[in-house]
Design an enzyme around this catalytic site. Structure first.
Site, PDB file in Angstrom:
ATOM      1  N   ASP A   1      -5.719   1.795   8.973  1.00  0.00           N
ATOM      2  CA  ASP A   1      -5.205   3.118   8.624  1.00  0.00           C
ATOM      3  C   ASP A   1      -5.828   4.234   9.451  1.00  0.00           C
ATOM      4  O   ASP A   1      -6.800   4.880   9.046  1.00  0.00           O
ATOM      5  CB  ASP A   1      -5.379   3.411   7.132  1.00  0.00           C
TER       6      ASP A   1
ATOM      7  N   PRO B   1     -13.655   2.207   1.344  1.00  0.00           N
ATOM      8  CA  PRO B   1     -13.405   0.790   1.037  1.00  0.00           C
ATOM      9  C   PRO B   1     -11.937   0.381   1.124  1.00  0.00           C
ATOM     10  O   PRO B   1     -11.643  -0.743   1.560  1.00  0.00           O
ATOM     11  CB  PRO B   1     -13.947   0.653  -0.392  1.00  0.00           C
TER      12      PRO B   1
ATOM     13  N   GLY C   1       0.819  -1.205   0.000  1.00  0.00           N
ATOM     14  CA  GLY C   1       0.000   0.000   0.000  1.00  0.00           C
ATOM     15  C   GLY C   1       0.847   1.246   0.000  1.00  0.00           C
ATOM     16  O   GLY C   1       2.024   1.231   0.397  1.00  0.00           O
TER      17      GLY C   1
ATOM     18  N   LYS D   1       4.445   0.285   8.179  1.00  0.00           N
ATOM     19  CA  LYS D   1       4.297   1.548   7.470  1.00  0.00           C
ATOM     20  C   LYS D   1       5.572   2.360   7.678  1.00  0.00           C
ATOM     21  O   LYS D   1       5.983   2.610   8.826  1.00  0.00           O
ATOM     22  CB  LYS D   1       3.089   2.339   7.988  1.00  0.00           C
TER      23      LYS D   1
ATOM     24  N   ASN E   1      -9.827   1.189   3.199  1.00  0.00           N
ATOM     25  CA  ASN E   1      -9.422   1.048   4.592  1.00  0.00           C
ATOM     26  C   ASN E   1     -10.228  -0.016   5.339  1.00  0.00           C
ATOM     27  O   ASN E   1     -10.227  -0.055   6.565  1.00  0.00           O
ATOM     28  CB  ASN E   1      -9.546   2.397   5.319  1.00  0.00           C
TER      29      ASN E   1
ATOM     30  N   ASP F   1     -11.461   8.749   7.976  1.00  0.00           N
ATOM     31  CA  ASP F   1     -11.203   8.354   6.592  1.00  0.00           C
ATOM     32  C   ASP F   1     -11.755   6.954   6.331  1.00  0.00           C
ATOM     33  O   ASP F   1     -11.055   6.074   5.826  1.00  0.00           O
ATOM     34  CB  ASP F   1      -9.706   8.414   6.283  1.00  0.00           C
TER      35      ASP F   1
ATOM     36  N   GLY G   1       0.510   5.675   0.707  1.00  0.00           N
ATOM     37  CA  GLY G   1      -0.319   6.762   1.218  1.00  0.00           C
ATOM     38  C   GLY G   1       0.443   8.063   1.200  1.00  0.00           C
ATOM     39  O   GLY G   1       1.559   8.158   0.676  1.00  0.00           O
ATOM     40  N   GLY G   2      -0.190   9.080   1.782  1.00  0.00           N
ATOM     41  CA  GLY G   2       0.423  10.402   1.771  1.00  0.00           C
ATOM     42  C   GLY G   2       1.731  10.460   2.534  1.00  0.00           C
ATOM     43  O   GLY G   2       2.614  11.259   2.207  1.00  0.00           O
TER      44      GLY G   2
END
Length: 294
Positions: free
Chosen positions: A141, A127, A15, A37, A129, A124, A17-18
């Site tokens: 998340d 789907p 995955g 992460k 997450n 947030d 992410g930001g």
């Protein structure tokens, strides 16, 4: 193979992410498979905050946090590795059978009830997450989550199709914002599309603020009236008019016991699932008691 803190072997990216990437990894000290992460430089504080918020919730439907730390300039957060596809991948080819949609919605609502009970707002819900295992629906998340009593400023993060009107208006996210997002998620799970779609995220956000959400029965005519009414309450523009996550959980539990939902051909579900990773989708096929497409 990259190893963090002389302990976590990073195997593959699962995955993005930001803040950075999420890896499938192995804890060589315990032999446990984990998710790690890794954050961009300067995001260590955000990861520690995410770890604290997620760890505040003890619930099987909320991802477990194991560790947080630094290795040189790399900040990392270690979580349980949830074995299954996320809901976004499953919905790529359209809605799932209504009985399965009820299970998913109930699982997310149950997790959110625990999250809100711990004084946390996820902020947030979408789907991507929500991860589906053979027997559990897991909310993951907490990267933009907030303590419900935070007064540090508005939480404006989110994902356009699942963002509550008050978040669009830069007001703080609240438990009611999560319920609105869950209403959008339920709509997408049952019908294959969230309540509002448009050519740009900006237009979608404007619809959340200004347009009335379509009734679920406009998109799925055979849906039970109680479910139609529930989703309409969840998508009310006024946060105070929405039901709580616990109320959503309880009503969905009742609806799951009523054999009145329309059926989606199971073969189409098997065919869609077969185009995903077989190892990831096998738990769903087993849950639905479908034969493997292999």
């Amino acid at each position: 193979m990259t190893r963090l803190a002389d302990r976590y072997e990073l195997r593959r990216v699962v995955g993005r992410g930001g803040m950075g990437r999420v890896w499938a990894a192995r804890d060589v000290w315990s032999g446990r498979e984990v998710a790690v992460k890794t954050a961009l430089p300067g995001e260590g504080g955000a990861l520690r905050r995410e770890a604290a918020l997620a760890a505040a919730v003890d619930h099987p439907g909320v991802v477990d946090v194991h560790d947080v730390g630094h290795d040189g300039v790399t900040a990392y957060l270690v979580m349980e590795l949830v074995d299954g596809p996320d809901l976004a991948a499953v919905l790529d080819d359209g809605p799932v059978p209504p009985t399965e949609a009820m299970r998913i919605g109930h699982g997310v609502a149950d997790a959110l009830a625990a999250v809100h009970g711990a004084g946390v707002v996820h902020a947030d819900v979408k789907p991507a997450n929500v991860v589906l295992t053979d027997d559990t629906v897991v909310l993951v998340d907490f990267g933009v989550a907030a303590a419900s009593q935070d007064d540090a400023g508005p939480v404006t993060f989110g994902t356009a199709p699942y963002m509550a009107p008050e978040q669009v208006a830069s007001a703080p996210a609240t438990p009611a914002s999560d319920v609105y997002a869950l209403g959008c998620l339920l709509t997408a799970t049952l019908t294959g599309r969230p309540p509002f779609t448009a050519d740009s995220p900006t237009e979608v956000l404007q619809h959340h603020v200004r347009a009335s959400a379509p009734r679920l029965r406009e998109l799925l005519p055979d849906v039970p009236a109680r479910l139609d009414d529930l989703v309409a309450r969840m998508l009310d523009k006024d946060p105070a008019a929405r039901c709580s996550a616990a109320e959503v959980r309880d009503l969905l539990a009742e609806l799951r016991e009523e054999p009145v939902l329309p059926a989606t051909p199971l073969r189409s579900v098997r065919d869609r699932a077969s185009r995903l990773d077989p190892d990831a989708t096998r738990p769903i096929l087993e849950l639905l008691q479908l034969p493997s497409a292999a």
